[in-house]
Design an enzyme around this catalytic site. Structure first.
Site, short mmCIF file in Angstrom:
data_model
loop_
_atom_site.label_atom_id
_atom_site.label_comp_id
_atom_site.label_asym_id
_atom_site.label_seq_id
_atom_site.Cartn_x
_atom_site.Cartn_y
_atom_site.Cartn_z
N LYS A 1 -8.76 -44.12 6.04
CA LYS A 1 -9.20 -44.64 4.75
C LYS A 1 -9.37 -46.14 4.87
O LYS A 1 -8.44 -46.82 5.33
CB LYS A 1 -8.16 -44.30 3.68
CG LYS A 1 -8.51 -44.80 2.29
CD LYS A 1 -7.41 -44.46 1.28
CE LYS A 1 -7.79 -44.96 -0.12
NZ LYS A 1 -6.73 -44.69 -1.11
N TYR B 1 -15.59 -38.72 -4.55
CA TYR B 1 -15.73 -38.56 -5.99
C TYR B 1 -16.96 -37.74 -6.36
O TYR B 1 -17.10 -37.31 -7.51
CB TYR B 1 -15.76 -39.94 -6.67
CG TYR B 1 -14.48 -40.70 -6.42
CD1 TYR B 1 -13.33 -40.43 -7.16
CD2 TYR B 1 -14.41 -41.68 -5.43
CE1 TYR B 1 -12.15 -41.12 -6.92
CE2 TYR B 1 -13.23 -42.36 -5.17
CZ TYR B 1 -12.10 -42.07 -5.93
OH TYR B 1 -10.92 -42.74 -5.69
N SER C 1 -13.47 -45.71 -3.59
CA SER C 1 -14.15 -46.09 -4.83
C SER C 1 -15.23 -47.14 -4.61
O SER C 1 -16.29 -47.08 -5.24
CB SER C 1 -13.13 -46.60 -5.84
OG SER C 1 -12.41 -47.71 -5.31
N GLU D 1 -0.87 -45.41 15.04
CA GLU D 1 -0.37 -44.94 13.74
C GLU D 1 -0.54 -43.42 13.60
O GLU D 1 0.36 -42.72 13.13
CB GLU D 1 -1.12 -45.65 12.61
CG GLU D 1 -0.78 -47.12 12.43
CD GLU D 1 0.52 -47.33 11.65
OE1 GLU D 1 1.21 -46.35 11.35
OE2 GLU D 1 0.83 -48.49 11.35
N LYS E 1 -4.68 -46.38 7.15
CA LYS E 1 -5.17 -46.90 5.87
C LYS E 1 -5.25 -48.41 5.97
O LYS E 1 -4.25 -49.09 6.22
CB LYS E 1 -4.23 -46.48 4.74
CG LYS E 1 -4.68 -46.98 3.36
CD LYS E 1 -3.71 -46.52 2.28
CE LYS E 1 -4.14 -47.01 0.91
NZ LYS E 1 -3.18 -46.59 -0.15
#
Length: 351
Positions: free
Chosen positions: A272, A337, A298, A257, A220
């Site tokens: 992400k 979304y 978003s 990671e 992330k």
């Protein structure tokens, strides 16, 4: 003696080897043959979108009387408990695979105590969704403190204001147990604390909840593309999260990671954001031994919506192509979304 005068067009240039082959065998190599009509194109598609590839992020806010639109995320709302139940019923009917839940509390404090309150907004939402759809959707819950802390960071703070990694792990373990008790199929630690997956896996197993899966936000990044999301959760953050989220300049670090999270027991790993990090996503997909998710965040959504509103992009094609690109890079699961809307479009195409 003079040279003879030439007349007419100059001699043609010699053919390149490729041109010579094409001239000798006209029509032999024509990739366009497989693009000539929709049926041919479908028959040779290397990646196909399906509703089951999609997960819908949803926000539920404590104390709302009716859904509240999020201005920076056109078409997305903060749900009431009732509207959340309707939304997940629609999502299940559309055939997507799951929902990822975020809670927006009315009261926040330094330790994010609302995150572990059984009657807190997120834990109530988990229970509501399970009561509505049972196992028809994978119910994923965001496991992070940022929505619940008054300072907006993803963990508890030390006296000097820095995030205390190991003290935060204690809160994450408590959160995992609360979400499991509420009915989450999968907990999704997103705070990027070192060791978070191992601590969560251990506490769930010790409590006899070996059935609850862990979706690790493994890579992330500290991205500007989260801006509209922070509107959605009414973030109180002052500053940034660059001491624990990844540097956007780093690619190899993501593999480290991811490997750590898999070693600690992650069932799924996530990259992400998705669209700006397709190289990272492809690296992870090529090496991961567990399924790979990617979050179309978003800001990615808002840019497409803004351009489409100006008439600069065909909205439907832009949405479909953007999600297809994430799948092509190797994501097994895409959080977007547009999940339900895209699922309906895919079903229209099948008909």
């Amino acid at each position: 003696m003079t040279e003879p005068r030439t007349t007419g067009a100059p001699a043609p240039a010699p053919l390149s080897p490729v041109e010579a082959v094409a001239a000798a065998r006209p029509g032999r190599v024509r990739p366009r043959r497989l693009r000539g009509n929709p049926g041919l194109r479908r028959s040779v598609s290397e990646v196909r979108l399906h509703p089951a590839d999609l997960v819908l992020p949803l926000f539920v806010k404590e104390g709302l009387a009716e859904p509240a639109p999020i201005a920076s995320m056109p078409g997305v709302v903060q749900h009431t408990r009732d509207s959340l139940r309707r939304a997940v019923a629609e999502a299940a009917a559309a055939g997507i695979s799951g929902v990822n839940l975020f809670g927006v509390p009315l009261v926040r404090d330094a330790d994010g105590s609302g995150a572990t309150d059984p009657d807190g907004v997120l834990n109530q939402a988990i229970a509501d969704v399970r009561a509505e759809v049972g196992d028809a959707l994978v119910v994923q819950a965001d496991l992070c403190l940022d929505e619940f802390t008054d300072h907006g960071h993803c963990g508890v703070l030390t006296a000097d204001g820095s995030v205390d990694n190991d003290a935060t792990l204690v809160r994450y373990a408590e959160m995992a147990l609360a979400q499991a008790a509420a009915g989450a199929h999968m907990v999704a630690p997103s705070g990027m604390m070192d060791g978070q997956v191992g601590v969560i896996r251990d506490v769930l197993d010790a409590a006899g909840r070996t059935d609850v899966a862990v979706l690790a936000y493994a890579a992330k990044y500290a991205s500007v593309l989260y801006g509209p999301f922070r509107d959605a959760v009414e973030s109180t953050l002052d500053g940034d999260r660059r001491t624990y989220q990844m540097d956007p300049a780093n690619r190899r670090e993501a593999l480290r990671e991811v490997a750590l999270d898999i070693e600690e027991g992650a069932d799924v790993v996530m990259v992400k954001p998705a669209g700006a990090y397709l190289d990272v996503l492809a690296d992870v997909a090529a090496t991961s031994t567990v399924p790979v998710a990617a979050y179309q965040v978003s800001g990615e959504m808002a840019m497409v919506e803004a351009a489409a509103a100006q008439g600069w992009l065909d909205r439907r094609r832009a949405i479909t192509e953007s999600v297809l690109g994430i799948r092509r890079a190797g994501a097994d699961q895409v959080l977007t979304y547009w999940a339900v809307e895209l699922a309906h479009w895919l079903r229209e195409e099948w008909r």
